[in-house]
Structures are given as structure tokens and as C-alpha cells.
Design an enzyme around this catalytic site. Structure first.
Site, mmCIF file in Angstrom:
data_model
loop_
_atom_site.group_PDB
_atom_site.id
_atom_site.type_symbol
_atom_site.label_atom_id
_atom_site.label_comp_id
_atom_site.label_asym_id
_atom_site.label_seq_id
_atom_site.Cartn_x
_atom_site.Cartn_y
_atom_site.Cartn_z
ATOM 1 N N ASP A 592 -7.393 8.158 -4.330
ATOM 2 C CA ASP A 592 -6.381 7.302 -4.453
ATOM 3 C C ASP A 592 -6.179 6.752 -6.064
ATOM 4 O O ASP A 592 -6.933 7.130 -6.792
ATOM 5 C CB ASP A 592 -6.532 6.029 -3.618
ATOM 6 C CG ASP A 592 -5.360 5.495 -2.889
ATOM 7 O OD1 ASP A 592 -4.428 5.771 -3.633
ATOM 8 O OD2 ASP A 592 -5.285 5.063 -1.709
ATOM 9 N N ASP A 650 3.099 5.118 0.879
ATOM 10 C CA ASP A 650 2.766 5.252 2.009
ATOM 11 C C ASP A 650 3.794 5.452 3.239
ATOM 12 O O ASP A 650 4.779 4.538 3.351
ATOM 13 C CB ASP A 650 1.768 4.123 2.595
ATOM 14 C CG ASP A 650 0.470 3.990 1.849
ATOM 15 O OD1 ASP A 650 0.476 4.674 0.985
ATOM 16 O OD2 ASP A 650 -0.242 3.265 2.150
#
Ligand code: GAL
Length: 936
Positions: A592, A650
Site C-alpha cells: 500500500d 477502494d
């Protein structure tokens, strides 16, 4: 900076939900009651229009409320109940037009109902008045749930235009519930009124609209074009708003239309032949007047309007200097007849870029011929001859390869040279295709030419049977449903479920832990370690369990000091982590990018450091880049060692996300134009699949405009798109909840999965959208083509595929056809294929050209199909297919081809020299593909 705060906010949301859970946020009854002053000349803040007050909105739970707290309980501050007031949750801002009121009084405090846990309920407040655009801060400070007192507010409003009440999160934004208790205005005459911040100082008497068009012409507002393609020096360029999101105001005139930019900015309009005139005013927005009056260097810019012809000639039509403090703003009214491009530029003038808020106010294009092509905004890149396709591409020996070559400018010429044997240039479709049998690293050259300028790029083409990521992974990731509950038990449960439900057999073979598997901190020697309660046996035991089932194991880290949820990240620990992951037996690492610097160069460096460390670790670890597509990782991901990369924020469990939420509609927007960048070992990833969630997820339920949860057709569309796109696929359902048969049917559809796992790794091309139906076509390894129609409209629709509009198909040829959802044959088709698509559903067909090497008339029966592995060979029997060409591919469980053969017999032997283990044998015969797992 903004982005950083926003991301933080997302994770805080989860924490907020926690903070609001029963027990922590009960309204407590106050023992004392304090009533507000009442009577003539008193106007409670709560009686004004509260919709104009901004407030943190937790899916409707928190909002501005009259005479109640933000959660809807009585306002109680330090045991005193207030019958009047306004409840909010920081961040919150109220702007009140004073309208001659003389005084404002209130009590300010964090509500007793807020959690008093550490970092909860800490808010910075500022009360200010604006007079003649000048702000005077009357009071500012911090309130805390743990304070034993509340703040008395008493503001003299004499001569003020606006009162601004501003609340900001000071701690972690958790439980920042604040009330303006007993808030009232003292007034005579007109009552005060709340206004949007953007309407402050808006002088309604001087509003400038775009004029009506003359007969037969159309005035196209510049702001109605796709301004996102323009460049902007700071913030996000805005339609009909200033760069700060306020109404566009130049010298007290409000322009209802225009484009707000921050210099340096550039807007390029491709006029497409039918625009005759361009009209605009240009100036620095009044919103920076207060600052510019205090500093002559602020809001000081240069502008230029130029025209560019087809042959490259440029004429500057207008240029000059503009300042926020200028009394007038230049009017530009130019003849653009015959020019190809109109270019609007703003540059920082004297004194750097401070407050350079440049508006193209009231800007419009006069459009003559309504039947011709409309003007569009193009990116600066689109004016160049640059290549917009990958230069690092991969394939496996003997497997068909395809490389779409696109130039940034669609009008540029593309060509290639130095192709290795086996590859050819398909000029009509602008792609390199073919098959190379020998392993090796090959190079060829791509040329893109525009307006006499040629760019030359060398493509590195690796043909290898040991690629890290030959076909997109198919797995499960813990984030959407499990988040902080990820545990040894849950990972094992997913692996069991994959096996028991036949999902492993369908290809689902990778179980991955997302954020929050971590212990509070690293071990004393710096090594990563899991949460001891949730992973009592350690990570290796979990990985071993997964591996024992023939599956792969993945986990999550971050290319910074901290992950998004606040656990330890890998920055500075790349080698320690890589070695530990290798020891544990990790196969995939999702990396990430929270808490890391925003620029692309740093991102490349940080991911490369991880990729290099994984390579040094001695284990084949797949680097899965997750920086949300922000820095266009498809342009550099493979070069830094990544094998797939997220293209969006997301995914949420809904059809349409709101704000930065990504519903299926936003996934489409993020993916649809990236087809040229997709390929074997370099996959664009559209994020987790929501099948089986039905609104039971965690953060996947936030930021949804529809839902949370989707209709079955919407889940099916999501799955079909991921398969058509060849996106890596990570399921994200909660294994502790049952999966319905309908859910299972989606993710067990082997013909759909075969599209995803196709060894050519091509992403379906988005061809066009008509009447809300999008059309896609995907080239497949055996020469078949999958076509799809996605119905984005709210109504069912009939749709006919016209093969003349699908470059991968031959409109004169006859094709055998499979309905992929139904896994059933349909009638042969030629030229067109009519179908009906339900609202939000997707129809997918796999077409196989009749008479071609792979085409057959009779379908391959999956039931009759037998595979035997013994004595150094795999024997495939397909009853009823004698004389029909079929391609047999044997690959390992990662999709690496270990043997392939094309043959026509009913029984075909493929010799195999490969280590013992599980292999997938696929047979593609006509428009059908079927596969079996064998132990060899
Ligand atoms: C986000 C990422 C999500 C999930 C989450 C964990 O940045 O996009 O997929 O990994 O962090 O905190």
C-alpha cells in the site's frame, strides 16, 4: 496534503463507528437545564437553514441537528441540558450573513455523549467575523471532551457582514461531536441567514451568464467540456467554480459559468473544425483579494491565449498580466475559424505561485454546425507524438502474444521495426501479435509520428516460462469484510472453503491477509510479527496450512513507516521484511502507499526498493502495487518490479460510489481506457470483488450513493468486467457467513473465469457507449473473441452487436457462439448478434471463427472430456471431436505453460517433462474451453 487528510479520514471512519457503538455514546441526562434567551429580537441559530452548515457526515448518522446533538440526543454539556442549540460533528463550518444583527451568544463544548477515550472528542474552534472581506478572528482555541468547562461565546456583530463558526478535528477526528448550545442572535429588522461559504460576498446584482446563442449557433460553455484533462498547478481544476470551490467572482461580478484554475495551468481545446469564436474574461478571483491586498506578490499572474493550426503554426491571440488587485479583467473575444487547437495558459507572475487563482470567467465557444464533431479538451500529451503503451512486455514460449501500440495523440502514425521471428505488425489494428517459441529477452522498436515529430521507443519483450504473474491471480483478501479481525482461523477458513465449495477447482487459489494482521510493533530485532492473539501459531503456520492445500499465501504491507490502518510499514525495513516473508512462505505482497510522499519519483523508488528486496529474498514473491492509480502505475509498475497494480481507490459494495467511493460505475471509469497497458505479468487491478458481501462489509459499505450491497445483476456485471479486463481477482466476502448458491454460481462460472485466465492476458477494449450501453471486445489466446454489452441504464434494453464496429471481428465471417453466463451454445452468427440486456447486467459471448484452425461445428462436451497423466505424458480424450482442431495447454497452478499442442484427433497425447505436482490441462476447441486439474 489534502489527499493525506482525506485518507486519514477514511480510516478514522472505521474508528468512528467503533466510537459510536452502544455504551460509549449514550446520551446522558444533564442534572441542570439551561434555557436560551427568548423573545422578540432573538433568533436562535437552530431556526436558520441548517442545510447550509457543513458537517462530517457518517452515512447520515452524524449531521447538523436543531436542538439536538449530531447523533439526535438532547444537548448535554458537562451535565447541563440545553433545550436550544445546534449539534454538529467536526469538521463543520457555519457561515451566517449577519444582516444587521448586533450580537451572537452561545456555549460551546464537546457533547457529554462523545467518547472520552484518548484522541476522541478534541476539536479546534475559530469564531470570526468578516467585514468588507477582511476576516477578524474573535476567538480561537481547543475544546476537549475531558474539559471540565464549556466556552462562553459572545460576539459583537456591529458592522460585520458575516459570522463564521469553524470546527476542525484536532486529535484523530474520532467522536468530535460539538454543540453550539443556546446559540442565538440579537437583531432588529432583517433576521440573520446561513449561507454557503461559496456565496459569501456574492453580489447578486451583478451576475453574468453566458449569452443566448444567435439563431442556428450554439454557445458551448468551456466548463461543459472534460476539463479534467487540463493541467492545473495546485488543487483540482473546477467547472463553474473557483479553484477553492467558491462562485467565480471577478471584480464583484459573479460568473455563473467558467473554469477555475490555479496557475500554472493549461487548457487545450481541440476545435474540430466547427467553432468560429471564443469569448472569455480572464482574471484572478476575488476570493484572494484579502491576501493580495496585503502582499503585492500574491495573485499575480500572466495569461496567454493561442491558436495552433493543423500544420503546427501558432498565433498568440491575446496575452498579458493579471492581478487580483486590478480594477478590470481583460475581455477576450477572438475569431478561431480554421484553427485546430485553442490553448489557454496561465503562468505564475512576479512572486511565485501564491494565490494564483486564475478564472476563465464566462468562457464559451461559438459552435456553428451542430451536425459536426463537437470541440473537446485534450491533454498536453495528446498533442505530442508520445507512445501511450507499455515498453516492458511479457509472454510465455509458444503462447500467443499481443501488444497494442497506441500513441497519446490518436492522430499520430504508429509503426514498428525489428520484430523477432514469430511476431507481425497488424497495421489495421495497430498491434504486434504472434508467437515466439524460444525463451529469451527480445527487443523491437515502436515509432509514433505526429506533425513531423517522431518518438522512438525500444520495447523489451521477455519470453519466459518462469514469469511471476503469467495469468491474473484469483484469490481472497481480508479487507472488505474482515479488516481488524483477520486471524489465523479466518485465513484457514477461507482456504477450507475454497476447497470444499469447489472454488479451488475453478482457479481460486490465493489467500491473502490485508492490513491489520500486524502486532502493535515489530519484534526487538526489527522483524515483522503478527498480532499474537489473532495469530497464536505465527504466520508460517498459516502459510503452511494454505500451501498444504496447493494454494498460495499473501499478506499486506505499506511503502512507508505506517500502513493505512496505522500498523508498521516496510519503509526502511525492506530487506528484513522480504527475508521474513520468504521464511514464512509468502507468495504475494500487497504494498500500500498510505503515509508516503505523493510524487511519482518517490513512489517508484520506494516500490523498487521493495521489489529488489523481494528478488534478493530468494523466494518468488509477487509485488502487488497499491497506490490507487494516483500516479498512473501502469506506466512504471513493471519497470520497478511490480506485476500488478491497483488503478483506483477502494472498491465499495455498490453500483455508484459517492465522493471518492468506487462503485462499479467508477471502476469502469478507472479501467476502461487502460486496455493497451494490460498484458501478461503486468496486470491492471480493479480491486476486490464484492460478490457475497451484500452490504455486510466494513469500509466497503461507506461512500455509496446506491447500496451498500448490489443486485445480483450488478454483482454479475462486476465479475464479468473483471474477467473481461483480465484484472487480478480477490474475493472479499466474510467466510463466517454462508455464501448463497447464486453467489457461488457467479464465481464458479468456468467459462467466465477462462476469459480472466486467458494466457494472452489482454484487457477487453472499450469500443463505444451508446444509449448507456457499453461495448467491449477481448482478444483471446486461441483466436476467439469475447464480446460484451454492459447496460448502465436503469431500464432493460435490446442491443445488437454490429461486427462492423468490432475491429477484432470479421463482419463477413461466420462464428460459433457461446453465451458465457449461461455456459451454453447459441446459434452461429454472422455480421451481427442481437441480445437483450437487463438493467445493470452484462451479456458476454465468446465467438470462434468457423473454418479457422480453432473453429469447430460441434461443441466440446465437458462431461465426456477425460484427462490422464502418466508415463511422461498427458492424454486428453474429447469424444466426438475427431478431425477438429483443438489446442491443448498444460500449465502449472500459477498459469505457467509447461506444454502446449495443437492437434485434431479425438485422443491427443502431450508429452511432459515437469516436476511432480498439480497441473491444469485446458482444451480449447471452437468457441469452447474446458479445463481439468491433474496430478502428474
Ligand atoms: C487502502 C487500500 C485497501 C486496504 C486498506 C487497508 O489503502 O486501498 O485496499 O488495503 O488500505 O488499510
Amino acid at each position: 496534503m489534502k489527499k493525506h487528510l482525506f485518507r486519514q479520514g477514511r480510516h478514522l471512519l472505521a474508528a468512528l463507528l467503533f466510537a459510536f457503538s452502544p455504551g460509549l455514546s449514550q446520551a446522558q441526562g444533564g442534572s441542570i437545564t439551561a434555557d436560551a434567551p427568548q423573545g422578540d429580537g432573538i433568533c436562535p441559530l437552530s431556526a436558520l437553514d441548517l442545510t447550509k452548515i457543513t458537517c462530517f457526515d457518517d452515512a447520515g448518522k452524524t449531521k447538523v441537528r436543531a436542538n439536538l446533538t449530531t447523533l439526535g440526543n438532547p444537548i448535554v454539556l458537562r451535565d447541563t441540558t440545553y433545550t436550544c442549540g445546534v449539534g454538529t460533528h467536526a469538521p463543520s463550518k457555519a457561515v451566517v450573513a449577519v444582516n444587521g444583527a448586533t450580537r451572537f451568544t452561545a456555549r460551546l463544548g464537546v457533547d457529554d455523549e462523545a467518547s472520552s477515550a484518548a484522541n476522541h472528542g478534541i476539536v479546534d474552534y475559530t469564531v470570526s467575523v468578516f467585514s468588507n472581506r477582511q476576516e477578524t478572528v474573535v476567538m480561537t482555541g481547543r475544546v476537549n471532551r475531558t474539559d471540565g468547562f464549556t466556552i462562553p461565546v459572545d460576539v459583537d456583530l456591529t458592522g460585520a457582514d458575516y459570522l463564521v463558526l469553524n470546527l476542525e478535528n484536532a486529535g484523530q477526528a474520532w467522536a468530535d461531536q460539538v454543540s453550539w448550545a443556546n446559540a442565538v442572535f440579537h437583531y432588529a429588522g432583517e433576521a440573520p441567514a446561513t449561507v454557503l461559504e461559496s456565496d459569501m460576498y456574492r453580489d447578486g446584482s451583478k451576475v453574468q451568464d453566458i449569452p443566448e446563442a444567435e439563431e442556428g449557433l450554439e454557445n458551448i460553455p468551456l466548463s461543459s467540456l472534460e476539463i479534467g484533462k487540463a493541467t492545473c498547478g495546485w488543487g483540482t481544476i473546477k467547472a463553474d467554480r473557483s479553484i477553492d470551490g467558491n462562485a467565480i467572482i471577478l471584480r464583484d461580478t459573479t460568473y455563473t459559468s467558467g473554469v477555475g484554475t490555479h496557475a500554472p495551468s493549461q487548457i487545450i481545446v481541440k476545435l474540430n473544425g466547427s467553432v468560429t469564436r471564443f469569448v472569455t474574461r480572464v482574471g484572478v478571483d476575488d476570493e484572494v483579494l484579502p491576501q493580495a491586498q496585503g502582499n503585492a506578490n500574491y495573485g499575480n499572474c500572466n495569461y496567454r491565449v493561442s491558436l495552433k493550426a493543423e500544420n503546427g503554426d501558432v498565433r498568440v491571440a491575446a496575452e498579458g498580466t493579471i492581478k487580483a488587485t486590478d480594477r478590470t479583467t481583460p475581455l477576450i473575444d477572438i475569431d478561431v475559424n480554421g484553427w485546430k487547437y485553442l490553448i489557454l495558459e496561465a503562468e505564475n507572475g512576479v512572486g511565485g505561485n501564491s494565490y494564483d487563482h486564475v478564472d476563465w470567467a464566462g468562457a464559451y465557444l461559438v459552435f456553428e454546425d451542430q451536425n459536426s464533431t463537437r470541440p473537446i479538451i485534450v491533454s498536453a500529451e495528446e498533442l505530442s507524438s508520445k507512445l501511450a503503451s507499455p515498453v516492458t512486455v511479457f509472454s510465455q514460449p509458444g503462447v500467443r502474444f499481443m501488444h497494442k501500440l497506441r500513441a497519446a495523440n490518436p492522430e499520430a502514425e504508429v509503426s514498428v521495426s525489428d520484430l523477432p521471428e514469430g511476431l507481425v505488425w497488424n497495421a489495421a489494428r495497430q498491434l504486434v501479435e504472434g508467437k515466439v517459441e524460444q525463451e529469451g529477452v527480445y527487443r523491437y522498436v515502436a515509432y509514433t509520428t505526429f506533425e513531423g515529430e517522431t518518438s522512438k521507443d525500444t520495447v523489451t519483450f521477455t519470453v519466459s516460462s518462469r514469469l511471476e504473474h503469467p495469468v491474473p491471480f484469483m484469490g481472497w483478501l481480508s479487507w472488505n469484510a474482515v479488516q481488524s479481525e483477520v486471524s489465523e482461523a479466518i485465513v484457514k477458513q477461507v482456504a477450507d472453503l475454497f476447497e470444499e465449495k469447489g472454488l479451488y477447482e475453478c482457479g481460486w487459489n490465493t489467500v491473502m491477509m490485508d492490513d491489520w494482521w500486524h502486532a502493535d510493533q515489530r519484534a526487538a530485532d526489527g522483524k515483522p510479527q503478527p498480532n499474537p492473539t489473532r495469530f497464536p501459531g505465527g504466520v508460517k503456520a498459516v502459510a503452511d496450512y494454505v500451501h498444504a492445500k496447493g494454494m498460495k499465501f499473501g499478506l499486506y504491507t505499506d511503502a512507508a513507516g505506517r500502513t493505512c490502518a496505522g500498523a508498521f510499514g516496510s519503509y526502511g525495513y525492506e530487506d528484513i521484511d522480504a527475508r521474513q516473508y520468504a521464511e514464512w512462505g509468502v507468495d504475494v505482497v500487497k504494498c500500500d502507499y498510505c503515509n508516503a510522499p505523493g510524487d511519482v519519483e518517490t513512489a517508484k523508488t520506494r516500490y523498487k526498493a521493495l521489489g529488489d528486496a523481494f528478488k534478493r529474498s530468494g523466494r518468488n514473491i509477487l509485488l502487488y502495487i497499491c497506490e490507487w492509480g494516483v500516479r498512473e502505475p501502469w506506466k512504471w509498475g513493471a519497470e520497478v518490479g511490480g506485476a500488478c497494480w491497483r488503478v483506483s481507490q477502494d472498491v465499495r459494495d455498490c453500483w455508484i460510489g459517492r465522493g471518492s467511493g468506487v462503485g462499479v460505475v467508477q471502476s469502469i471509469a478507472a479501467m476502461k481506457d487502460l486496455a493497451a497497458w494490460q498484458g501478461v505479468n503486468r496486470f491492471n487491478d480493479a480491486d476486490m470483488l464484492c460478490t457475497g458481501l451484500h452490504g455486510t462489509g466494513k469500509s466497503s459499505n461507506d461512500l455509496c450513493l446506491t447500496g451498500p450491497g448490489m443486485t445480483m445483476d450488478e454483482y454479475r456485471t462486476q465479475f464479468a468486467l473483471w474477467c473481461l479486463w483480465s484484472s487480478p481477482m480477490a474475493l472479499s466476502f466474510d467466510p463466517r457467513r454462508p455464501l448463497s448458491d447464486e453467489d457461488l454460481a457467479i464465481i464458479s462460472n468456468k467459462e467466465m473465469i477462462a476469459l480472466n485466465q486467458d494466457k494472452m492476458g489482454q484487457q477487453a477494449d472499450f469500443l463505444f457507449e451508446e444509449n448507456n450501453i457499453q461495448v467491449y471486445a477481448k482478444d483471446l489466446e486461441n483466436g476467439d473473441v469475447a464480446i460484451a454489452a454492459v447496460n448502465l441504464s436503469d431500464a432493460d434494453a435490446d442491443f445488437t452487436f454490429d461486427f462492423g464496429r468490432i475491429p477484432a471481428l470479421d463482419a463477413q465471417a461466420t462464428y460459433t457462439c457461446r453465451d458465457v453466463w449461461a455456459q451454453a451454445a447459441c446459434a452461429d452468427v454472422k455480421g451481427s448478434l442481437p441480445t437483450r440486456v437487463r438493467s445493470h447486467a452484462t451479456q458476454v459471448f465468446r465467438l470462434s471463427r468457423k473454418g479457422s484452425a480453432s473453429g469447430i461445428a460441434s461443441p466440446l462436451s465437458a462431461e465426456g472430456f477425460k484427462v490422464k497423466a502418466a508415463g511422461g505424458k498427458v492424454t486428453v480424450t474429447c469424444p466426438g471431436t475427431e478431425g477438429l482442431a483443438k489446442r491443448i495447454i498444460v500449465s502449472d497452478m500459477d498459469g505457467r505453460v509447461v506444454a502446449a499442442r495443437t492437434a485434431a484427433g479425438e485422443r491427443v497425447n502431450v508429452s511432459l517433462s515437469a516436476p511432480r505436482g498439480a497441473y491444469a490441462v485446458s482444451v480449447v476447441c471452437g468457441a469452447q474451453a474446458t479445463s481439468r486439474k491433474v496430478l502428474f
